[in-house]
Write a protein that holds these residues in place. Structure first.
Motif, PDB file in Angstrom:
ATOM      1  N   LEU A 120     -25.106   0.513  22.834  1.00 50.55           N
ATOM      2  CA  LEU A 120     -26.214   1.163  22.152  1.00 50.55           C
ATOM      3  C   LEU A 120     -27.461   0.384  22.537  1.00 50.55           C
ATOM      4  O   LEU A 120     -27.582  -0.800  22.222  1.00 50.55           O
ATOM      5  N   VAL A 121     -28.379   1.025  23.249  1.00 46.91           N
ATOM      6  CA  VAL A 121     -29.560   0.370  23.807  1.00 46.91           C
ATOM      7  C   VAL A 121     -30.794   0.860  23.066  1.00 46.91           C
ATOM      8  O   VAL A 121     -30.997   2.068  22.925  1.00 46.91           O
ATOM      9  N   SER A 122     -31.610  -0.070  22.581  1.00 40.65           N
ATOM     10  CA  SER A 122     -32.861   0.289  21.908  1.00 40.65           C
ATOM     11  C   SER A 122     -33.964  -0.659  22.348  1.00 40.65           C
ATOM     12  O   SER A 122     -33.690  -1.761  22.822  1.00 40.65           O
ATOM     13  N   VAL A 126     -29.324  -4.739  22.778  1.00 38.32           N
ATOM     14  CA  VAL A 126     -28.114  -4.057  23.205  1.00 38.32           C
ATOM     15  C   VAL A 126     -26.986  -4.452  22.270  1.00 38.32           C
ATOM     16  O   VAL A 126     -26.704  -5.641  22.106  1.00 38.32           O
ATOM     17  N   ASN A 133     -40.243   2.848  20.174  1.00 38.71           N
ATOM     18  CA  ASN A 133     -39.590   2.347  18.963  1.00 38.71           C
ATOM     19  C   ASN A 133     -38.887   3.499  18.258  1.00 38.71           C
ATOM     20  O   ASN A 133     -39.425   4.602  18.159  1.00 38.71           O
ATOM     21  N   THR A 171     -27.044   5.767  24.200  1.00 41.37           N
ATOM     22  CA  THR A 171     -25.647   5.373  24.063  1.00 41.37           C
ATOM     23  C   THR A 171     -24.970   5.571  25.410  1.00 41.37           C
ATOM     24  O   THR A 171     -25.112   6.625  26.036  1.00 41.37           O
ATOM     25  N   MET A 175     -38.767   4.127  26.775  1.00 43.99           N
ATOM     26  CA  MET A 175     -38.218   4.216  25.423  1.00 43.99           C
ATOM     27  C   MET A 175     -39.289   3.770  24.432  1.00 43.99           C
ATOM     28  O   MET A 175     -40.020   2.823  24.686  1.00 43.99           O
ATOM     29  N   ARG A 233     -29.610  -9.668  22.960  1.00 44.82           N
ATOM     30  CA  ARG A 233     -31.042  -9.364  22.904  1.00 44.82           C
ATOM     31  C   ARG A 233     -31.664  -9.912  24.175  1.00 44.82           C
ATOM     32  O   ARG A 233     -31.518 -11.086  24.488  1.00 44.82           O
ATOM     33  N   ASP A 266     -36.230   4.937  19.411  1.00 49.85           N
ATOM     34  CA  ASP A 266     -35.359   5.569  20.394  1.00 49.85           C
ATOM     35  C   ASP A 266     -34.116   4.723  20.614  1.00 49.85           C
ATOM     36  O   ASP A 266     -34.138   3.510  20.412  1.00 49.85           O
ATOM     37  N   SER A 267     -33.058   5.344  21.051  1.00 48.36           N
ATOM     38  CA  SER A 267     -31.875   4.596  21.476  1.00 48.36           C
ATOM     39  C   SER A 267     -31.089   5.438  22.464  1.00 48.36           C
ATOM     40  O   SER A 267     -31.236   6.654  22.507  1.00 48.36           O
ATOM     41  N   THR A 298     -25.238  -0.878  29.933  1.00 52.70           N
ATOM     42  CA  THR A 298     -26.677  -0.740  29.688  1.00 52.70           C
ATOM     43  C   THR A 298     -27.364  -0.126  30.900  1.00 52.70           C
ATOM     44  O   THR A 298     -28.135   0.828  30.780  1.00 52.70           O
ATOM     45  N   MET A 302     -34.999  -5.368  25.502  1.00 53.69           N
ATOM     46  CA  MET A 302     -34.062  -4.413  24.952  1.00 53.69           C
ATOM     47  C   MET A 302     -33.141  -5.140  23.981  1.00 53.69           C
ATOM     48  O   MET A 302     -32.828  -6.306  24.182  1.00 53.69           O
TER      49      MET A 302
END
Length: 131
Positions: A97-99, A117, A4, A9, A2, A129, A6-7, A62, A115
């Motif tokens: 929602l994971v980024s 979350v 920056n 679901t 991933m 976090r 990006d995310s 996740t 990540m």
């Protein structure tokens, strides 16, 4: 991997009263997780899930989202911050929602990036976090 911006679901997961009381009876036996009348008289105003149950479900959602995207990851080695923003009630559907988080330069675990979350749904919220 991933990048920056990006995310991912997760698929939704809906909690019901039986799942809430079963988890609470085994792991977090507070009256507002076990007894409808006690819960209605509590500050939550109704039977709500244990925050620990929601955190465990955040981990599951996740992992499923990352696996579905073909992203291989190492299990979490640390949670720096965990906030329960709102109670989670029976009937609430949870979605993770994971980024990407901050880079883990020098991490002792190969490929371990952090990540952020957020688990979202009607009437609930959690921010986790992981670094």
């Amino acid at each position: 991997a991933m990048n920056n911006g990006d995310s991912l679901t997760s698929s939704p997961l809906t909690l019901d009263e039986e799942k809430i009381t079963d988890f609470a009876g085994r792991f977090d036996p507070q009256p507002y997780h076990l007894d409808r009348a006690a819960a209605e008289a509590s500050i939550f105003g109704g039977l709500c899930a244990s925050g620990w149950q929601v955190a465990a479900l955040a981990s599951r959602l996740t992992g499923e989202a990352l696996q579905r995207a073909g992203i291989h990851y190492v299990t979490t080695t640390k949670v720096s911050r965990l906030n329960w923003l709102k109670p989670t009630f029976a009937g609430d559907s949870l979605v993770a929602l994971v980024s990407p988080g901050d880079s883990q330069a020098g991490s002792s675990v190969a490929g371990c990036d952090s990540m952020a979350v957020a688990v979202l749904g009607a009437g609930n919220g959690i921010f986790v976090r992981q670094r």
